[in-house]
Design a protein around this motif. Structure first.
Motif, short mmCIF file in Angstrom:
data_model
loop_
_atom_site.label_atom_id
_atom_site.label_comp_id
_atom_site.label_asym_id
_atom_site.label_seq_id
_atom_site.Cartn_x
_atom_site.Cartn_y
_atom_site.Cartn_z
N UNK A 166 4.80 -2.38 8.45
CA UNK A 166 3.90 -3.52 8.29
C UNK A 166 2.73 -3.43 9.26
N UNK A 167 1.60 -4.04 8.87
CA UNK A 167 0.45 -4.24 9.76
C UNK A 167 -0.23 -5.52 9.29
N UNK A 168 -0.55 -6.40 10.23
CA UNK A 168 -1.07 -7.73 9.88
C UNK A 168 -2.57 -7.86 10.09
N UNK A 169 -3.17 -8.77 9.32
CA UNK A 169 -4.57 -9.12 9.47
C UNK A 169 -4.77 -10.55 9.01
N UNK A 170 -5.92 -11.12 9.32
CA UNK A 170 -6.21 -12.50 8.94
C UNK A 170 -7.60 -12.60 8.35
N UNK A 171 -7.76 -13.56 7.43
CA UNK A 171 -9.09 -13.83 6.89
C UNK A 171 -9.82 -14.78 7.85
N UNK A 172 -11.08 -15.11 7.59
CA UNK A 172 -11.84 -15.96 8.53
C UNK A 172 -11.25 -17.35 8.74
N UNK A 173 -10.39 -17.83 7.84
CA UNK A 173 -9.77 -19.14 7.99
C UNK A 173 -8.40 -19.09 8.64
N UNK A 174 -7.89 -17.89 8.92
CA UNK A 174 -6.57 -17.77 9.52
C UNK A 174 -5.45 -17.59 8.53
N UNK A 175 -5.75 -17.47 7.23
CA UNK A 175 -4.72 -17.07 6.27
C UNK A 175 -4.36 -15.63 6.63
N UNK A 220 -14.02 -0.72 8.23
CA UNK A 220 -14.84 -1.76 7.60
C UNK A 220 -15.03 -2.96 8.53
N UNK A 221 -14.48 -2.87 9.75
CA UNK A 221 -14.65 -3.94 10.72
C UNK A 221 -13.56 -5.00 10.72
N UNK A 222 -12.45 -4.74 10.01
CA UNK A 222 -11.36 -5.71 9.94
C UNK A 222 -10.42 -5.49 11.13
N UNK A 223 -10.02 -6.57 11.77
CA UNK A 223 -9.07 -6.51 12.89
C UNK A 223 -7.66 -6.45 12.30
N UNK A 224 -7.08 -5.25 12.30
CA UNK A 224 -5.74 -5.04 11.76
C UNK A 224 -4.81 -4.72 12.92
N UNK A 225 -3.68 -5.39 12.96
CA UNK A 225 -2.71 -5.16 14.02
C UNK A 225 -2.08 -3.78 13.94
N UNK A 226 -1.32 -3.46 14.95
CA UNK A 226 -0.61 -2.18 15.00
C UNK A 226 0.41 -2.09 13.88
N UNK A 227 0.74 -0.87 13.52
CA UNK A 227 1.76 -0.64 12.50
C UNK A 227 3.13 -0.85 13.13
N UNK A 228 3.95 -1.65 12.47
CA UNK A 228 5.30 -1.94 12.93
C UNK A 228 6.28 -1.29 11.95
N UNK A 229 6.98 -0.25 12.41
CA UNK A 229 7.98 0.42 11.59
C UNK A 229 9.30 -0.30 11.82
N UNK A 230 9.75 -1.04 10.80
CA UNK A 230 10.97 -1.85 10.95
C UNK A 230 12.22 -1.11 10.49
N UNK A 231 12.06 0.15 10.11
CA UNK A 231 13.19 0.96 9.69
C UNK A 231 13.39 0.92 8.19
N UNK A 246 0.84 -1.19 0.00
CA UNK A 246 0.00 0.00 0.00
C UNK A 246 0.88 1.24 0.00
N UNK A 247 0.35 2.33 -0.53
CA UNK A 247 1.11 3.59 -0.58
C UNK A 247 1.12 4.29 0.78
N UNK A 248 0.03 4.15 1.54
CA UNK A 248 -0.10 4.83 2.83
C UNK A 248 -0.71 3.84 3.83
N UNK A 249 0.14 3.24 4.64
CA UNK A 249 -0.31 2.18 5.55
C UNK A 249 -1.27 2.71 6.61
N UNK A 250 -1.07 3.92 7.07
CA UNK A 250 -1.97 4.47 8.09
C UNK A 250 -3.37 4.64 7.52
N UNK A 251 -3.48 5.15 6.30
CA UNK A 251 -4.79 5.33 5.67
C UNK A 251 -5.42 3.97 5.37
#
Length: 131
Positions: free
Chosen positions: A107-116, A91-102, A78-83
């Motif tokens: 990065x920010x993680x999420x999962x589909x209903x099956x855990x992918x 939209x109701x998606x559980x998205x993890x915190x933004x991790x700035x790795x330098x 994505x061009x803008x991870x915060x947006x």
């Protein structure tokens, strides 16, 4: 050599539920939903602006020979991870915190209903034709 990735198959337990998650919750476009043979269903969804789609389905080895939830850390650039994160949370998606790795990589993680799992990735220096 120029290569282009066009489809990533993702195993799921319920194609309709997965299609709804990827299109309604994540905002992907539903490109294909066909049953070309008895017991075979192919659904293809694409992130906005992407040349690479995700395949969901049944009746083919790409789906049936893998356990639902087996796909881990599929990167969605994505061009803008915060947006992007804010929109998905809206939209109701559980998205993890933004991790700035330098190095301009976040990065920010999420999962589909099956855990992918999918990982939003921002590389601020990757713009224009390189993006």
């Amino acid at each position: 050599m120029k290569m282009k990735l066009e489809l990533v198959p993702i195993p799921v337990t319920d194609v309709d539920r997965a299609k709804e998650f990827y299109t309604e919750a994540l905002g992907f476009t539903a490109d294909v939903d066909v049953a070309p043979a008895p017991g075979v269903r192919v659904v293809q969804v694409t992130p906005p602006g992407s040349a690479c789609s995700i395949g969901l389905g049944t009746g083919l080895p790409a789906y049936d020979d893998r356990e639902p939830g087996a796909v881990k850390a599929l990167h969605v650039v994505v061009a803008d991870i915060e947006a992007a994160r804010s929109e998905l949370i809206g939209r109701g998606v559980d998205v993890g915190a933004i991790d700035d790795v330098g190095g301009g990589v976040k990065y920010a993680s999420l999962a589909d209903p099956d855990g992918n799992t999918l990982v939003l990735q921002e590389m601020a220096w990757r713009t224009g034709d390189a993006f």
